[in-house]
Design an enzyme around this catalytic site. Structure first.
Site, PDB file in Angstrom:
ATOM      1  N   GLU A 112      11.747  -3.909   1.642  1.00 45.60           N
ATOM      2  CA  GLU A 112      10.693  -2.912   1.858  1.00 45.60           C
ATOM      3  C   GLU A 112       9.333  -3.514   1.495  1.00 45.60           C
ATOM      4  OE1 GLU A 112      12.084   0.528  -0.360  1.00 45.60           O
ATOM      5  OE2 GLU A 112      14.140   0.030   0.235  1.00 45.60           O
ATOM      6  N   PRO A 113       8.664  -4.160   2.460  1.00 42.31           N
ATOM      7  CA  PRO A 113       7.461  -4.937   2.154  1.00 42.31           C
ATOM      8  C   PRO A 113       6.205  -4.116   1.878  1.00 42.31           C
ATOM      9  CG  PRO A 113       7.933  -5.037   4.487  1.00 42.31           C
ATOM     10  CD  PRO A 113       9.087  -4.311   3.861  1.00 42.31           C
ATOM     11  N   GLY A 114       6.180  -2.831   2.322  1.00 41.08           N
ATOM     12  CA  GLY A 114       5.112  -1.885   2.010  1.00 41.08           C
ATOM     13  C   GLY A 114       3.740  -2.439   1.693  1.00 41.08           C
ATOM     14  N   ARG A 115       3.427  -2.474   0.394  1.00 41.51           N
ATOM     15  CA  ARG A 115       2.088  -2.859  -0.074  1.00 41.51           C
ATOM     16  C   ARG A 115       1.627  -4.207   0.505  1.00 41.51           C
ATOM     17  NH1 ARG A 115       0.079  -2.095  -5.537  1.00 41.51           N
ATOM     18  NH2 ARG A 115       2.219  -1.614  -6.126  1.00 41.51           N
ATOM     19  N   GLY A 156       8.212  -4.068  -3.673  1.00 41.10           N
ATOM     20  CA  GLY A 156       7.449  -4.399  -4.872  1.00 41.10           C
ATOM     21  C   GLY A 156       6.710  -5.709  -4.786  1.00 41.10           C
ATOM     22  N   TYR A 204      -1.272   2.932  -1.919  1.00 44.01           N
ATOM     23  CA  TYR A 204      -1.419   3.775  -3.108  1.00 44.01           C
ATOM     24  C   TYR A 204      -2.876   4.171  -3.339  1.00 44.01           C
ATOM     25  CZ  TYR A 204       3.120   1.644  -3.528  1.00 44.01           C
ATOM     26  OH  TYR A 204       4.387   1.196  -3.244  1.00 44.01           O
ATOM     27  N   ARG A 241      -4.906   4.410  -9.204  1.00 42.42           N
ATOM     28  CA  ARG A 241      -4.269   3.236  -9.784  1.00 42.42           C
ATOM     29  C   ARG A 241      -4.938   2.749 -11.077  1.00 42.42           C
ATOM     30  NH1 ARG A 241      -4.068  -1.243  -7.663  1.00 42.42           N
ATOM     31  NH2 ARG A 241      -1.955  -1.782  -8.317  1.00 42.42           N
ATOM     32  N   CYS A 273     -14.782  13.983 -15.628  1.00 46.06           N
ATOM     33  CA  CYS A 273     -14.967  14.052 -17.082  1.00 46.06           C
ATOM     34  C   CYS A 273     -13.720  13.580 -17.817  1.00 46.06           C
ATOM     35  CB  CYS A 273     -15.331  15.480 -17.494  1.00 46.06           C
ATOM     36  SG  CYS A 273     -15.816  15.606 -19.224  1.00 46.06           S
TER      37      CYS A 273
END
Length: 288
Positions: free
Chosen positions: A140-143, A103, A259, A188, A232
């Site tokens: 969990e460094p992910g992003r 996170g 993401y 996002r 739309c």
């Protein structure tokens, strides 16, 4: 069990952090009592009992408080709750690790006061304080590793300026810049009002005056446009951004490496965009 083997498992604990202490959008907070994620604290005892089976081996405990965190407060509180449980379990049956999740936030253009190292330092200090020096810490460094390394390239379809301003560079005009990328390509902004930086890539036939726009009235070198997609839905909206008066051929939506493509879909019968990987400015041979 039929194979006579033991499955190594980890339990995800919901640390019951107050939602107000988790500094992120409500749709991506995961470590409070009302979130659907993890084993609630009141059920941890029963869950641990279920792991006492000939076919199961409990090797770790984990938690996750939220995504795109820009403060360490909620993360450390979640870690403390996890460490309290891990300390009791570790004394009875040795764990192999404890995982405080990820996170870690990145800078999407409005700043991010903390870095991954700030989270780790505070959590390691808390782990030492609680007597768990010998228990390996997983995160969990992910992003924070991949977020800044992806861009969404999109073509400008058209501009729309309301009658409130007769010219595109009028400070009082309402301006929309419509692009061919939509909420299905980058979810996002529609899901939790995320704001990605958007910059021009190609500007054909632009003069310096075209690019400068009305800086005196907007406080920016360029006037403000609301960048919107073709789906739309009113939620197909990438926010308000400074952009050249003369419409660029292409725009780049930055920081889409996390993401972005992984959450893209074919909503509204729109095909998936191509995903291309570059290294040293060149397309990798196995890129799609």
């Amino acid at each position: 069990k039929a194979l006579g083997r033991r499955a190594q498992i980890s339990l995800r604990i919901n640390p019951a952090v107050d939602a107000s202490d988790i500094d992120t959008h409500k749709n991506i907070t995961t470590g409070h009592d009302d979130a659907k994620f993890g084993v609630p604290l009141v059920d941890v005892g029963a869950a641990l009992e279920r792991t006492k089976s000939a076919s199961l081996e409990l090797v770790g405990l984990s938690s996750h408080s939220g995504s795109q965190l820009t403060s360490t407060l909620g993360y450390v509180k979640a870690a403390e709750a996890l460490f309290r449980i891990a300390r009791d379990v570790h004394q009875k049956s040795k764990l192999r690790y404890v995982d405080t999740g990820g996170g870690f936030g990145i800078d999407y253009g409005k700043g991010c006061a903390v870095r991954p190292g700030d989270f780790i330092r505070e959590v390691l200090a808390k782990k030492r304080e609680m007597g768990l020096e010998d228990l390996p810490l997983h995160v969990e460094p992910g992003r924070s590793l991949v977020g800044a390394h992806g861009v969404l390239v999109t073509k400008v379809i058209q501009d729309k300026t309301s009658p409130f301003g007769a010219k595109a560079d009028d400070a009082n005009a309402r301006r929309w810049r419509m692009i061919d990328a939509g909420m299905n390509d980058l979810m996002r902004p529609a899901l939790y009002q995320a704001h990605h930086r958007i910059v021009p890539l190609v500007i054909e036939g632009a003069s310096e005056s075209d690019l400068i726009g009305n800086a005196a009235s907007t406080g920016s070198p360029w006037p403000l446009f609301r960048v919107v997609g073709p789906v739309c839905e009113s939620s197909d909206d990438f926010g308000v951004h400074p952009s050249p008066v003369l419409a660029p051929t292409y725009l780049a939506i930055l920081d889409a490496g996390a993401y972005g493509f992984t959450m893209a879909g074919t909503y509204n019968s729109r095909p998936l965009a191509d995903e291309v990987f570059l290294e040293g400015g060149r397309r990798l041979p196995d890129a799609r």
